[in-house]
Design a protein around this motif. Structure first.
Motif, PDB file in Angstrom:
ATOM      1  N   LYS A 106       2.054   1.700  -3.526  1.00 56.64           N
ATOM      2  CA  LYS A 106       0.963   2.202  -4.370  1.00 56.64           C
ATOM      3  C   LYS A 106       0.770   3.701  -4.169  1.00 56.64           C
ATOM      4  N   GLU A 107       0.759   4.152  -2.929  1.00 58.85           N
ATOM      5  CA  GLU A 107       0.574   5.582  -2.660  1.00 58.85           C
ATOM      6  C   GLU A 107       1.708   6.401  -3.246  1.00 58.85           C
TER       7      GLU A 107
ATOM      8  N   TYR B 213       0.826  -1.203   0.000  1.00 59.63           N
ATOM      9  CA  TYR B 213       0.000   0.000   0.000  1.00 59.63           C
ATOM     10  C   TYR B 213       0.864   1.259   0.000  1.00 59.63           C
TER      11      TYR B 213
END
Length: 424
Positions: free
Chosen positions: A54-55, A51
């Motif tokens: 992804k950010e 995550y």
């Protein structure tokens, strides 16, 4: 006869006429036509890292202002655990994104994609054609890890370094997605992912070979489209020595228990018994496994022992037919107390005492929903069976098998210094 639907023009050379067909302009990639697949895992630590990655990618895309790519976490694609081997996931990826995506880029959780450079790189390759891009690796000698493929000339076949990422163009991934639905793989086992994907794409010479792209990097330097950090993260102080129980499987010559699976399940029950101190982690190794406990202690700091964790070098069996994954026994299997407790209480057991224990454990964990967490720091084979750039003397945790080697020398070359440094 009248010709329609084609724009024809006549060009005259030395008094003779020839017909010239205007070709459609080659279209280059746009950021919103890129699908970035982060090869994430279901374990909580890896979910968090994926995550974060992804950010970072989406933030860079926002800063560029040239569109937003699709960033997909592989473990979220479906409930099927075998998607990590990519080929089973291609039909679903194609069905969801096939109409809009020009490129699929596959990266690991610790791979950084530099979008502004990546776009420039992809524009060199017309999206109407089949392309398989990556940082090219090749074997220097025949390797058991690759089933001794291309034994006459191992350097002739290239496969991508997974740490640098690799990409498929739309025509190629669409064809692969169709082909995988009716064609059986040559082996039921998945061992070295990118090598086996490259073999499937190459299709005995009928498909494209890997195109080496210098901007796909594993180290930070100028003009990289991807870079890589490490497989051995720093999550804090190493776990205590007293938090790991080490169980060594041995042979009849040295022990009264003879069978692989029988031995392992006896170890699992003993680990949970009242006779044993209650420690967080169980490490099961063979008597010909070489392992760096300081590095393992550092790696385990990243994982929650209260979570059901099965950690090691992940292999797959029958993943195209809804099969299962398992951590290879020779490289070392690390289980949290929660994982051991869940497995033993499930009633799952050996179908025979001499069954392959690592595969039985994998099948059992699959049946109760415990994912197999992969670390490329564990190795089922000897150091010489791996390409030098794929294994790092500072970041390897285990090797296996003592055939035709001096295991003491291997230990000194790969692990002894780290033990001395880490014990200071």
């Amino acid at each position: 006869m009248w010709l329609t639907a084609v724009n024809w023009s006549l060009c005259f050379f030395f008094g003779s006429a020839s017909v010239h067909v205007e070709q459609p302009a080659q279209r280059s990639a746009e950021l919103e036509e890129l699908v970035i697949v982060i090869q994430s895992q279901r374990n909580s630590y890896h979910v968090q890292r994926s995550y974060q990655r992804k950010e970072e990618i989406l933030q860079e895309a926002a800063n560029l202002g040239q569109g937003v790519p699709v960033v997909l976490l592989l473990h979220e694609l479906s409930d099927y655990e075998g998607n990590w081997s990519i080929l089973p996931a291609l039909p679903l990826l194609s069905a969801i994104y096939g109409e809009s995506a020009s490129w699929f880029l596959f990266i690991e959780e610790e791979t950084t994609a530099i979008l502004r450079v990546l776009l420039k790189v992809l524009k060199r390759y017309p999206v109407q054609e089949e392309w398989f891009l990556g940082q090219r690796l090749h074997d220097n000698k025949p390797s058991i890890v690759h089933h001794y493929a291309f034994s006459e000339d191992p350097t002739s076949f290239g496969y991508p370094d997974p740490a640098a990422g690799w990409a498929l163009s739309a025509p190629l991934y669409q064809r692969l997605a169709e082909r995988i639905q009716y064609e059986n793989l040559k082996s039921d086992f998945t061992i070295d992912l990118t090598h086996e994907i490259a073999l499937f794409i190459w299709e005995d010479g009928r498909g494209p070979k890997l195109t080496s792209v210098p901007e796909f990097c594993t180290e930070t330097r100028d003009n990289c489209a991807t870079t890589f950090t490490t497989y051995l993260p720093n999550c804090g102080d190493p776990v205590s020595k007293t938090d790991i129980f080490v169980a060594v499987k041995t042979c009849e010559k040295f022990h009264s228990v003879r069978r692989h699976c029988g031995k392992t399940f006896a170890i699992l029950r003993h680990f949970l018994s009242e006779a044993m101190p209650k420690v967080d982690w169980l490490l099961i190794v063979d008597d010909d496994t070489l392992i760096s406990l300081p590095r393992l202690r550092r790696l385990l700091r990243c994982y929650d022992p209260k979570e059901a964790v099965s950690l090691g070098e992940r292999y797959g069996y029958g993943l195209m037919q809804n099969g299962y994954s398992y951590a290879t026994g020779g490289g070392g299997m690390v289980l949290s107390r929660m994982a051991v407790s869940s497995l033993v209480s499930s009633g799952c057991s050996c179908y025979s005492d001499d069954a392959p224990d690592d595969m039985i454990l994998g099948r059992c964990f699959t049946s109760i929903g415990v994912p197999i967490t992969h670390s490329p720091l564990f190795h089922q084979a000897q150091p010489d069976d791996y390409l030098g750039t794929r294994i790092n003397p500072q970041h390897s945790i285990s090797f296996h098998k003592h055939w035709n080697i001096d295991p003491v020398a291997v230990y000194r070359n790969w692990f002894q210094d780290s033990h001395l440094r880490d014990e200071l």
